[in-house]
Structure formats: C-alpha cells, structure tokens
Motif scaffolding. Structure first.
Motif, PDB file in Angstrom:
ATOM      1  N   ILE A  19      22.222 -79.336 -16.030  1.00 39.31           N
ATOM      2  CA  ILE A  19      22.642 -80.440 -16.901  1.00 39.31           C
ATOM      3  C   ILE A  19      22.855 -81.708 -16.081  1.00 39.31           C
ATOM      4  O   ILE A  19      22.447 -82.804 -16.474  1.00 39.31           O
ATOM      5  CB  ILE A  19      23.918 -80.047 -17.677  1.00 39.31           C
ATOM      6  CG1 ILE A  19      23.568 -78.947 -18.666  1.00 39.31           C
ATOM      7  CG2 ILE A  19      24.511 -81.245 -18.399  1.00 39.31           C
ATOM      8  CD1 ILE A  19      24.747 -78.278 -19.295  1.00 39.31           C
ATOM      9  N   GLU A  22      23.382 -88.084 -27.356  1.00 41.88           N
ATOM     10  CA  GLU A  22      22.807 -86.765 -27.654  1.00 41.88           C
ATOM     11  C   GLU A  22      23.003 -86.433 -29.125  1.00 41.88           C
ATOM     12  O   GLU A  22      22.141 -85.847 -29.766  1.00 41.88           O
ATOM     13  CB  GLU A  22      23.482 -85.673 -26.811  1.00 41.88           C
ATOM     14  CG  GLU A  22      23.370 -85.879 -25.320  1.00 41.88           C
ATOM     15  CD  GLU A  22      22.215 -85.108 -24.685  1.00 41.88           C
ATOM     16  OE1 GLU A  22      21.427 -84.504 -25.432  1.00 41.88           O
ATOM     17  OE2 GLU A  22      22.116 -85.125 -23.454  1.00 41.88           O
ATOM     18  N   GLY A  57      19.944 -86.291 -32.015  1.00 38.87           N
ATOM     19  CA  GLY A  57      19.691 -84.940 -32.505  1.00 38.87           C
ATOM     20  C   GLY A  57      19.532 -83.922 -31.398  1.00 38.87           C
ATOM     21  O   GLY A  57      19.371 -82.736 -31.654  1.00 38.87           O
ATOM     22  N   THR A  58      19.573 -84.379 -30.137  1.00 44.71           N
ATOM     23  CA  THR A  58      19.380 -83.427 -29.050  1.00 44.71           C
ATOM     24  C   THR A  58      20.618 -82.562 -28.826  1.00 44.71           C
ATOM     25  O   THR A  58      20.535 -81.516 -28.200  1.00 44.71           O
ATOM     26  CB  THR A  58      19.044 -84.161 -27.737  1.00 44.71           C
ATOM     27  OG1 THR A  58      19.998 -85.208 -27.550  1.00 44.71           O
ATOM     28  CG2 THR A  58      17.663 -84.770 -27.808  1.00 44.71           C
ATOM     29  N   GLU A 100      22.053 -80.867 -31.042  1.00 42.97           N
ATOM     30  CA  GLU A 100      21.825 -79.620 -31.767  1.00 42.97           C
ATOM     31  C   GLU A 100      21.105 -78.621 -30.870  1.00 42.97           C
ATOM     32  O   GLU A 100      21.439 -77.437 -30.828  1.00 42.97           O
ATOM     33  CB  GLU A 100      20.995 -79.903 -33.028  1.00 42.97           C
ATOM     34  CG  GLU A 100      20.768 -78.651 -33.850  1.00 42.97           C
ATOM     35  CD  GLU A 100      20.085 -78.926 -35.171  1.00 42.97           C
ATOM     36  OE1 GLU A 100      19.640 -80.061 -35.402  1.00 42.97           O
ATOM     37  OE2 GLU A 100      19.984 -77.986 -35.960  1.00 42.97           O
ATOM     38  N   ASN A 101      20.127 -79.131 -30.142  1.00 48.00           N
ATOM     39  CA  ASN A 101      19.377 -78.289 -29.218  1.00 48.00           C
ATOM     40  C   ASN A 101      20.275 -77.772 -28.098  1.00 48.00           C
ATOM     41  O   ASN A 101      20.280 -76.591 -27.759  1.00 48.00           O
ATOM     42  CB  ASN A 101      18.242 -79.127 -28.635  1.00 48.00           C
ATOM     43  CG  ASN A 101      17.072 -78.283 -28.229  1.00 48.00           C
ATOM     44  OD1 ASN A 101      17.212 -77.081 -28.058  1.00 48.00           O
ATOM     45  ND2 ASN A 101      15.935 -78.893 -28.067  1.00 48.00           N
ATOM     46  N   LEU A 102      21.055 -78.707 -27.550  1.00 46.42           N
ATOM     47  CA  LEU A 102      21.934 -78.363 -26.434  1.00 46.42           C
ATOM     48  C   LEU A 102      22.958 -77.309 -26.858  1.00 46.42           C
ATOM     49  O   LEU A 102      23.248 -76.364 -26.136  1.00 46.42           O
ATOM     50  CB  LEU A 102      22.636 -79.643 -25.974  1.00 46.42           C
ATOM     51  CG  LEU A 102      22.967 -79.805 -24.505  1.00 46.42           C
ATOM     52  CD1 LEU A 102      21.787 -79.472 -23.637  1.00 46.42           C
ATOM     53  CD2 LEU A 102      23.416 -81.233 -24.256  1.00 46.42           C
ATOM     54  N   LEU A 103      23.507 -77.488 -28.070  1.00 44.47           N
ATOM     55  CA  LEU A 103      24.512 -76.544 -28.550  1.00 44.47           C
ATOM     56  C   LEU A 103      23.892 -75.184 -28.861  1.00 44.47           C
ATOM     57  O   LEU A 103      24.572 -74.164 -28.801  1.00 44.47           O
ATOM     58  CB  LEU A 103      25.188 -77.086 -29.815  1.00 44.47           C
ATOM     59  CG  LEU A 103      26.168 -78.232 -29.628  1.00 44.47           C
ATOM     60  CD1 LEU A 103      26.628 -78.752 -30.974  1.00 44.47           C
ATOM     61  CD2 LEU A 103      27.370 -77.789 -28.811  1.00 44.47           C
ATOM     62  N   ALA A 104      22.598 -75.181 -29.200  1.00 45.99           N
ATOM     63  CA  ALA A 104      21.953 -73.911 -29.522  1.00 45.99           C
ATOM     64  C   ALA A 104      21.584 -73.140 -28.258  1.00 45.99           C
ATOM     65  O   ALA A 104      21.236 -71.971 -28.326  1.00 45.99           O
ATOM     66  CB  ALA A 104      20.704 -74.159 -30.360  1.00 45.99           C
ATOM     67  N   MET A 105      21.660 -73.806 -27.122  1.00 48.02           N
ATOM     68  CA  MET A 105      21.368 -73.128 -25.856  1.00 48.02           C
ATOM     69  C   MET A 105      22.656 -72.525 -25.310  1.00 48.02           C
ATOM     70  O   MET A 105      23.747 -72.867 -25.745  1.00 48.02           O
ATOM     71  CB  MET A 105      20.794 -74.144 -24.864  1.00 48.02           C
ATOM     72  CG  MET A 105      19.424 -74.651 -25.257  1.00 48.02           C
ATOM     73  SD  MET A 105      18.792 -75.710 -23.956  1.00 48.02           S
ATOM     74  CE  MET A 105      17.524 -76.564 -24.835  1.00 48.02           C
ATOM     75  N   PRO A 106      22.530 -71.649 -24.332  1.00 47.76           N
ATOM     76  CA  PRO A 106      23.740 -70.937 -23.882  1.00 47.76           C
ATOM     77  C   PRO A 106      24.736 -71.779 -23.093  1.00 47.76           C
ATOM     78  O   PRO A 106      25.779 -71.275 -22.741  1.00 47.76           O
ATOM     79  CB  PRO A 106      23.189 -69.817 -22.989  1.00 47.76           C
ATOM     80  CG  PRO A 106      21.722 -69.859 -23.087  1.00 47.76           C
ATOM     81  CD  PRO A 106      21.308 -71.129 -23.721  1.00 47.76           C
ATOM     82  N   ALA A 107      24.429 -73.030 -22.800  1.00 49.38           N
ATOM     83  CA  ALA A 107      25.374 -73.836 -22.026  1.00 49.38           C
ATOM     84  C   ALA A 107      26.701 -73.962 -22.766  1.00 49.38           C
ATOM     85  O   ALA A 107      26.722 -74.197 -23.969  1.00 49.38           O
ATOM     86  CB  ALA A 107      24.783 -75.221 -21.778  1.00 49.38           C
ATOM     87  N   THR A 141      30.678 -77.398 -32.354  1.00 41.65           N
ATOM     88  CA  THR A 141      29.632 -77.161 -33.340  1.00 41.65           C
ATOM     89  C   THR A 141      29.171 -78.512 -33.874  1.00 41.65           C
ATOM     90  O   THR A 141      29.615 -79.551 -33.417  1.00 41.65           O
ATOM     91  CB  THR A 141      30.159 -76.322 -34.515  1.00 41.65           C
ATOM     92  OG1 THR A 141      31.235 -77.015 -35.104  1.00 41.65           O
ATOM     93  CG2 THR A 141      30.606 -74.966 -34.049  1.00 41.65           C
TER      94      THR A 141
END
Ligand SMILES: Nc1ncnc2c1ncn2[C@@H]1O[C@H](COP(=O)(O)OP(=O)(O)OP(=O)(O)O)[C@@H](O)[C@H]1O
Ligand SMILES: [Mg+2]
Lengths: 380, 315
Positions: free
Chosen positions: A15, A211, A215-216, A218-225, A378
């Motif tokens: 990150i 972010e 809309g990115t 959403e992607n970041l939150l959907a990843m395991p970070a 979330t």
C-alpha cells in the motif's frame, strides 16, 4: 485465521508503494509540496507589525518604595504590561522567560531608591523575550515615556534637582533570544508549523477521500488489507513529505533569512515528527467525515484557519483576547510554534519544551482515538 | 478453518435486509449457490443486486440476516472471506493513475500471490495487453477496463467469484470467451455469482435468481423460473405490429405484449383466454400466429411489470 486478521507487513508495504507511485504521477501535488514552503516563506518573510497590549510581565522586586511602586504603576498604566506575579530571583525569571510564561521580567535591584536619592543613577533591568519581536517592540519603546512620567510625578519638591537631565535612573532593557528584533526570526520558524499543518491535514484527508470518491475504496475494502494497514500505509509517504517541507524551511531559515539555530537539530526534527503525527490523525478523522474531496478540502480549511489565526503565528498570542487564547490553547499549532521558536531561538532543551510537548501528545492520542472510532470499515 | 455443515454451498445466506435511510433496498433475500455452480443474478436497475453482493463480501453490513460464504460467516469472518473471494465491482475500481502492470502487481502483492512477477506477466499476456502493460489503466477503453478488472479479480485463484455485471460494455467475442472461461472455471469447482442484464448470459447460468425492488421473486434453473410463472406465449408475425400491440394490450387473457426483432410476443396466465384473443385479432388479417415456449426474457419482463406497484420512488 491470524493470517487474515493480523497486520501484514508485506500488504502494508504494497500500500505504501502504491501511494508513492500515485504521488509521483501527481505533478500538482508535488509542486505544492515544494512550492508552498518557498512561496510562503517569501510572502511572510516580511510580516506586518502589530502593537499588542497587556503582555505578561513578572517582577523581581528587591526594593519596595514609593518610587519603584510608582514605576510599576506607570508600566501597568501604559496598558502594554500586565503584571502576573512576583518571582524570587533572577534564575526563576530566566526560567519563566524560557518557558514562555511571561514576556518580560522587571528586576528592581536592592538599594535602588537609596542610590537614586544619592544621585548615583542606578539601573532598573527589564528582560524581554524578543523571539516574537512584533509583540515586544512597541512595549519596549513605550518605556521611555513611562520613565519620564515617573520622574515628573515623583521627583518634585526637594527632590526636583534630581529630575534634570541626565535622568536620575536608567532602564536597561535586555532583549533575550532575538536582540535585534528581527521579525523573520519569529516568522520563519512559525511558518514551518503553518505549512506542515496545512499540507499534512489536506493531503491525508484527500488521499483517503479520493479513494472513496473514485470508487477504488470499494476494491481496496474487498481485498484482504485491514483498515489499519490501509490507513497507516496511505499516510506513511506524507510523513516523508512533512520532513521534506520542514527541511526546506530550515534551509531557507538558515541560508536566506539567517535565523539562528541555538537548539538541537535532532530536537527540531523530533518535534516536527510529533506535530506531523498530530496533524495526520486530524487528516484521517476529517477523511471519515468528508463524503468527497471537496468536503475534505473545506474541512481542512475549517480546521486550518483557527490554527493560522489563533496559534500566535499571525498575531502575538499574548496580545489576543482571553477567549481567543483559550481556543488557541486547544490547537496543536500553538504548541508547535512555542516549541520550534523555543528550540531554534532560545536553545530550549527538553525541560523547557515539556510544557508544550505533552499537550501535543495528548492531542494526538485523543484525535487518534476519534480517528479509529470513526474510520469506516465498510461502504456504509 | 472451514465449516463442514455448509460444505455444499459456496454461498448460503438467509433473510438479508438492508435499508438506506427509509428505503428498504434489500428485503428478505435468501440465496444458495452450490460449489461449482454459475449462479446468475438478475433484476432491473436499482433492484438491489449490487447491494446484496456487497453484503456477501463484507463491504456492507446487513441490517439483519445471516449466512456464510465459503463456510465463513458473512458477519464475523469477512477477513477470511476476502482472501478467497474474487469480487469484481460494477464500476471500474482500479487505479486510473497506475499502469496496467502496476495495478495487477498491487493486487498480487495484497493477496500475497507466490511467484508474483511471473503470474502478473502471464495474466497480462493472456489479456493480450503485453504491449500496453505500461499504459495507465485510466486510458483504457471501457471494455478493456472491464477485462482488466476481471483478470485482476481472478489473479489470486479465488474459490468464489462475485461478478457485478462483468461484461457490461464488452464486445460479443470477448463476452463469449469470458463465458467459456467461466464455464471452465465452474467445471473445476469454482463457484460464480454473476449479475447481468443479458439474456444470453442468463441462459448460460446453471441457476438464476431474479430480484426486483429488493425482493427475490424467483430462484432456480432457467426452466424452473419460466415454469414457476405459468405463462403461455404466442408469437405473431407480420406487418404493423405496433398497432396490433395496442389492440391486443386490452384484450382478455393478455397480460403482456412485447415486440421483439422477430415478432410480437403475447403472454398471459390464462392460456385459453389468451388463445381466443390472439386468434380473434389475427382472424381477418394477413398475420401468422404460433404458440411458442415462454422465454426467459418474457418472464423477466412480466415479473418486472408485476412488481411495479412495489415501486417506492427511485432517486
Ligand atoms: N450508498 C447508498 N446510499 C443510498 N442508497 C443507495 C446506496 N447504494 C445503493 N442505494 C440504492 O439502493 C438501491 C439498490 O441499488 P443497487 O446498486 O443494489 O441496485 P442494482 O440492482 O445493482 O442496480 P443496477 O442494475 O443499476 O446496477 C437503489 O435504489 C439505490 O439508489
Ligand atoms: Mg448494480
């Protein structure tokens, strides 16, 4: 399970790397990082003079007579000085000045009146904290008039012959820390805090809301970070930026404005880091409140303006009305200004700095708690 | 840790509810997706598909309801779910100011993919983007963005794919390739939940769910979904179908009329009344009518109009 939940250094580092890449491509931001300190320094290098009143003054009195009382009374009457207490000796006076508790210490030596009546021209000593020279200069120049009025009032009747020129006593003013009254000495270190506060808060709040807006997130939150990895990974580059800006200003202070550095350069950077941390937590909190980048900028300005106006950077802190001082005392920039001026111009060490260090630490911890509480895990 | 109880189901959620303010966006949705199944998620715009998918991968917290994804609890184990699920967002959500290679590399790092460089290189080669790997993702055309996003969310070999309109804006050839690949993945045991508005894609799914205004209206195979609605359909071929549609619309037994490329489809619940109306209308005209199997599209349009009274005011 711990593989999923815990803090992963490699994820965190990826990150950080991503943030650096994005920062490198963002020319405008880059220009702001370097340009802001330089332009501000050029603009504020010449500050506007102001004449604040009711400056905190302490007294060391070893001679209490009608004449000395009259002098103190005249000082107070001029409205430039406000007597806040009596100190036992010179050491205590120096300490109070170093910690910024008072701006002036008036010392009346023992036997002052006796020497005066004998025509020996004794001296009254006034020590002034001249780091904020705009604050003290007017008050100091008023001392001449004060001396004259005391002479005319007290040395009458049989004492009248003493009143002729030269004056029967002397007022010696020692301007400590900034004897030549150079405003840049005060403004340039103060500028460091102003610029750091603005860029740190704005950059972090923007980095996170960007972010979300694009809309990115959403992607970041959907990843395991984890949120902690995201939050700290995203702000790490900005700590580096803070140090770069501080360095630019220190170099400008040294080589353009010839501001002395009496204290320890390590202490300067430690204080800078502490202040950067305080502002980053503010930035993260604002990013949780803001829905988009525009709001993040607006909130940053909302936070920044009182810092700019009430921290003692724009107007001498002592000259502000009481309510403004109360507000100012809640702002991290107030403490940073005192710290950086103290270290650079007075050579303050940890003991003198501590009264301004702990409020910064408390501020950082409290805001960090708020940041963690309000951080959105979330998309809700 | 896997839970044996739900070993059959990749997704097993019950009674999901979600409100945004006063709006009941997802209303009592229960879904079950078996392992190795391609599950199509259909419904009109704003019906709550994206919201439901987000709740499954822990991006939104359901107001109530429960369930598991790959055996992990969707409320408490979202960290574990995120590691083995590939979620493709409806809106492009990669970083416009990073290159294609940097985006993929970042994803690979976050998931801790072994042999990272090689995997990323191979993925770019498979996409046919080798020459453009150093191009900024923001500069890609809409369809290419979609394809890159898809590749990125499959980079870590997820066991479950949640794809939110993955082929919107993708050309027909790429779409077909993509579905061929999906079917290959499903055959190897990977489960897929895919939302779409394309009927040809819906018919390639093993199972379908249809949601409208937050409520699940039908669930099952395409044949089951069609059968559940009990519709009979006729197709009328000829000229001036629009006039005919206006006449037929008000006839007894006619619940729905739609003009397709090949003719006017008329559907209704009451098969006998429908037949009488159709025959009466075409009697004295140069038209041809044939009874046809009700198609998925007929059913979906029928369901959509049937729920219109649930409409609560879109924003
Ligand atoms: N963050 C939000 N805040 C408020 N309302 C929202 C939010 N996200 C979605 N909605 C509302 O929830 C409803 C369902 O939205 P959702 O995105 O789930 O629909 P969808 O089925 O994915 O539609 P589409 O086919 O257009 O993608 C919509 O009415 C939308 O306006
Ligand atoms: Mg959607």
């Amino acid at each position: 399970m711990s593989r999923h939940g815990g803090f992963s250094l490699s994820r965190w580092w990826s990150i950080v790397g991503k943030e650096f890449l994005q920062l490198r491509r963002d020319r405008v931001t880059f220009a702001m990082i370097v340009g802001l300190p330089i332009i501000q320094m050029a603009l504020f290098g010449y500050a506007i003079n102001t004449a604040p009143k009711h400056l905190d003054t302490a007294i060391i009195s070893s001679d209490n007579t009608t004449i000395t009382r009259s002098f103190i009374w005249a000082m107070r009457n001029s409205e430039y000085f406000k007597f806040v207490g009596e100190l036992p000796n010179e050491a205590a006076g120096r300490e109070a000045l170093a910690q910024g508790k008072v701006l002036f210490v008036v010392s009346i030596p023992a036997g002052f009146t006796r020497q005066l009546l004998r025509g020996e021209r004794p001296a009254l000593l006034i020590e002034a904290d001249a780091t904020d020279s705009t604050a003290t200069a007017t008050a100091i120049s008023a001392l001449n008039g004060i001396t004259q009025s005391v002479i005319q009032k007290e040395l009458t009747g049989p004492l009248a012959p003493l009143a002729g020129a030269p004056a029967p006593f002397e007022v010696k003013v020692h301007q400590l820390y900034n004897p030549e009254n150079i405003t840049q000495y005060n403004v340039v270190p103060g500028l460091m805090g102003v610029i750091l506060a603005l860029t740190m808060v704005m950059m972090t709040s923007l980095a996170i809301t960007r972010e979300r807006e694009r809309g990115t997130m959403e992607n970041l939150l959907a990843m395991p970070a984890t949120p902690l990895e995201v939050m700290t990974g995203k702000i790490l580059p900005y700590i580096g930026i803070g140090l770069i800006q501080a360095t630019i200003i220190l170099l400008g202070a040294r080589f353009v404005f010839d501001v002395p550095l009496f204290g320890d350069i390590g202490a300067v950077y430690l204080v800078v880091l502490l202040f950067v941390a305080a502002n980053l937590t503010v930035g993260i909190t604002l990013s949780s409140l803001a829905q988009n980048q525009l709001q993040a900028v607006q909130l940053t300005i909302f936070y920044f303006l009182p810092n700019l106006l009430l921290s003692g950077f724009m107007f001498p802190f002592q000259g502000m009305p009481a309510w403004a001082q109360v507000l100012g005392n809640l702002l991290p920039l107030t403490y940073f200004n005192r710290l950086i001026r103290g270290i650079m111009l007075k050579g303050n060490g940890w003991i003198e700095s501590w009264p301004s260090v702990w409020p910064l630490i408390v501020f950082t911890l409290v805001v960090m708690l708020i940041a963690v509480k309000t951080y959105r895990r979330t998309l809700d | 840790m896997t839970t044996a109880a739900n070993a059959d189901f990749a997704i097993d959620v019950q009674g999901l509810h979600k409100h945004f303010g006063q709006k009941h966006v997802v209303n009592n949705v229960s879904l079950q997706v078996r392992r190795g199944e391609i599950f199509g998620f259909l419904g009109p715009n704003g019906s709550g598909k994206t919201t439901t998918i987000r709740m499954m991968c822990g991006l939104l917290k359901p107001d109530s309801g429960s369930g598991t994804c790959l055996g992990y609890d969707i409320l408490r184990q979202s960290a574990a779910i995120k590691c083995s699920v590939g979620y493709m967002t409806q809106r492009f959500s990669f970083w416009d100011d990073l290159t294609i290679a940097e985006n993929l590399d970042f994803v690979a790092r976050i998931y801790g993919i072994p042999n990272r460089r090689e995997t990323v290189r191979q993925t770019i080669a498979d996409l046919g983007l080798t020459g453009r790997a150093r191009q900024l993702a923001g500069e890609l055309s809409g369809g290419w963005k979609q394809r890159m996003a898809l590749a990125a969310c499959m980079l870590h070999n997820p066991k479950l794919l949640l794809l939110d309109e993955p082929t919107a804006g993708v050309d027909p050839k790429a779409r077909r390739d993509f579905w061929d690949e999906l079917q290959g993945l499903a055959a190897s045991g990977i489960s897929v939940l895919v939302s779409t508005h394309y009927m040809d894609e819906a018919s390639r799914c093993h199972k379908l769910a249809y949601i409208a205004y937050g409520k699940l209206l039908a669930q099952g195979t395409a044949a089951e979904v069609i059968a559940q609605q009990n519709l009979s359909s006729w197709a009328i071929y000829g000229d001036r179908l629009i006039e005919l549609q206006n006449i037929l619309r008000n006839q007894p037994g006619v619940d729905q009329t739609v003009i397709f490329g090949d003719g006017l489809h008329v559907s209704g619940l009451d098969a006998a009344a429908l037949e009488r109306s159709v025959q009466a209308v075409i009697a004295d005209k140069a038209l041809r009518a044939a009874k046809i199997d009700t198609g998925l599209e007929d059913v979906f349009i029928y369901m959509m109009s049937g729920t219109a009274d649930n409409f609560r005011g879109e924003t």
